[in-house]
Design an enzyme around this catalytic site. Structure first.
Site, short mmCIF file in Angstrom:
data_model
loop_
_atom_site.label_atom_id
_atom_site.label_comp_id
_atom_site.label_asym_id
_atom_site.label_seq_id
_atom_site.Cartn_x
_atom_site.Cartn_y
_atom_site.Cartn_z
N ASP A 32 38.55 41.59 47.85
CA ASP A 32 39.69 41.61 46.92
C ASP A 32 40.25 43.02 46.82
OD1 ASP A 32 41.25 41.57 44.37
OD2 ASP A 32 40.41 39.55 44.21
N ASN A 88 40.11 29.73 39.96
CA ASN A 88 41.18 29.46 38.99
C ASN A 88 42.19 28.46 39.55
OD1 ASN A 88 40.05 31.42 37.26
ND2 ASN A 88 41.18 33.05 38.29
N GLN A 95 45.37 31.59 37.51
CA GLN A 95 45.64 31.65 38.96
C GLN A 95 46.94 32.40 39.21
OE1 GLN A 95 45.97 27.85 40.97
NE2 GLN A 95 45.63 28.76 42.98
N HIS A 101 41.32 29.53 46.39
CA HIS A 101 40.37 30.60 46.75
C HIS A 101 39.23 30.61 45.76
CE1 HIS A 101 43.47 32.32 44.12
NE2 HIS A 101 42.51 33.08 43.62
N HIS A 103 36.41 33.12 44.11
CA HIS A 103 36.01 34.51 43.89
C HIS A 103 34.49 34.63 43.90
CE1 HIS A 103 39.86 36.13 42.06
NE2 HIS A 103 40.07 34.84 41.86
P1 5GP Z 1 43.63 34.56 41.10
O1 5GP Z 1 44.07 35.34 39.88
O2 5GP Z 1 44.78 33.79 41.71
O3 5GP Z 1 42.43 33.71 40.85
O4 5GP Z 1 43.14 35.66 42.13
C1 5GP Z 1 43.95 36.25 43.08
C2 5GP Z 1 43.19 37.46 43.59
O5 5GP Z 1 43.79 37.86 44.79
C3 5GP Z 1 43.22 38.65 42.64
O6 5GP Z 1 41.89 39.03 42.31
C4 5GP Z 1 43.95 39.72 43.44
O7 5GP Z 1 43.42 41.02 43.24
C5 5GP Z 1 43.77 39.28 44.88
N1 5GP Z 1 44.84 39.63 45.77
C6 5GP Z 1 46.17 39.44 45.57
N2 5GP Z 1 46.88 39.85 46.64
C7 5GP Z 1 45.97 40.31 47.54
C8 5GP Z 1 46.08 40.86 48.86
O8 5GP Z 1 47.17 41.01 49.42
N3 5GP Z 1 44.94 41.20 49.51
C9 5GP Z 1 43.70 41.03 48.92
N4 5GP Z 1 42.63 41.41 49.63
N5 5GP Z 1 43.56 40.52 47.68
C10 5GP Z 1 44.68 40.17 47.00
#
Ligand code: 5GP
Ligand code: ZN
Length: 138
Positions: A32, A88, A95, A101, A103
């Site tokens: 991440d 999420n 999300q 995805h 985590h």
């Molecule tokens: P969510 O909030 O949707 O469960 O998690 C999305 C995750 O994706 C976040 O922890 C955010 O830091 C990560 N993320 C978003 N864009 C990118 C990216 O371009 N590259 C990487 N490696 N992580 C990302």
């Protein structure tokens, strides 16, 4: 299945770089960019599924099977004591990237990472009724 504007589809296809932890023809795990802790990783199916309501059981099953191996590898490398697997679904659930995805958040004692929620109090009778109603839908 793909979405042109989806950042994780681009990562899956290698169009956007990522620190790749593990990759198969169907799945990719990468670190991440805004980690909650060192070793925070994300596991995605390469095909686009928005969330848990959208993904099929076979793909999700294979993803979670892989997750056990990835979790152990992250634990060994980071020396973490515990780990949260967080997934999420929907904006109201936090999300932000709408490509399924999982985590992996390594946890250390007193690391200050906040993933809690205020605990409610269930009525056992209501819980029984609700459990039955949900069970009928499975
Ligand atoms: P969510 O909030 O949707 O469960 O998690 C999305 C995750 O994706 C976040 O922890 C955010 O830091 C990560 N993320 C978003 N864009 C990118 C990216 O371009 N590259 C990487 N490696 N992580 C990302
Ligand atoms: Zn996508």
């Amino acid at each position: 299945m793909t979405k042109d504007d989806c950042i994780f589809c681009k990562i899956a296809k290698g169009e956007i770089p990522s620190s790749t932890v593990y990759e198969t023809p169907d799945f990719k795990c990468f670190l991440d960019l805004a980690p909650a802790n060192k070793g925070h990783a994300l596991l995605i199916p390469k095909n686009h599924y928005s969330n848990v309501f959208d993904i099929d059981a076979d793909t999700a099953g294979r993803l979670f099977s892989l997750a056990t191996e990835i979790a152990r590898a992250i634990k060994e490398e980071t020396g973490c004591e515990g780990m949260n697997l967080v997934q999420n679904n929907g904006e109201c659930a936090g999300q932000t990237v709408h490509h399924f995805h999982l985590h992996f958040i390594p946890r250390f004692k007193d690391d200050g990472v906040g993933l809690g929620w205020p605990q409610g109090k269930a009525d056992p009778e209501e819980n029984n009724k609700l459990a039955e109603a949900i069970r009928k839908r499975i």
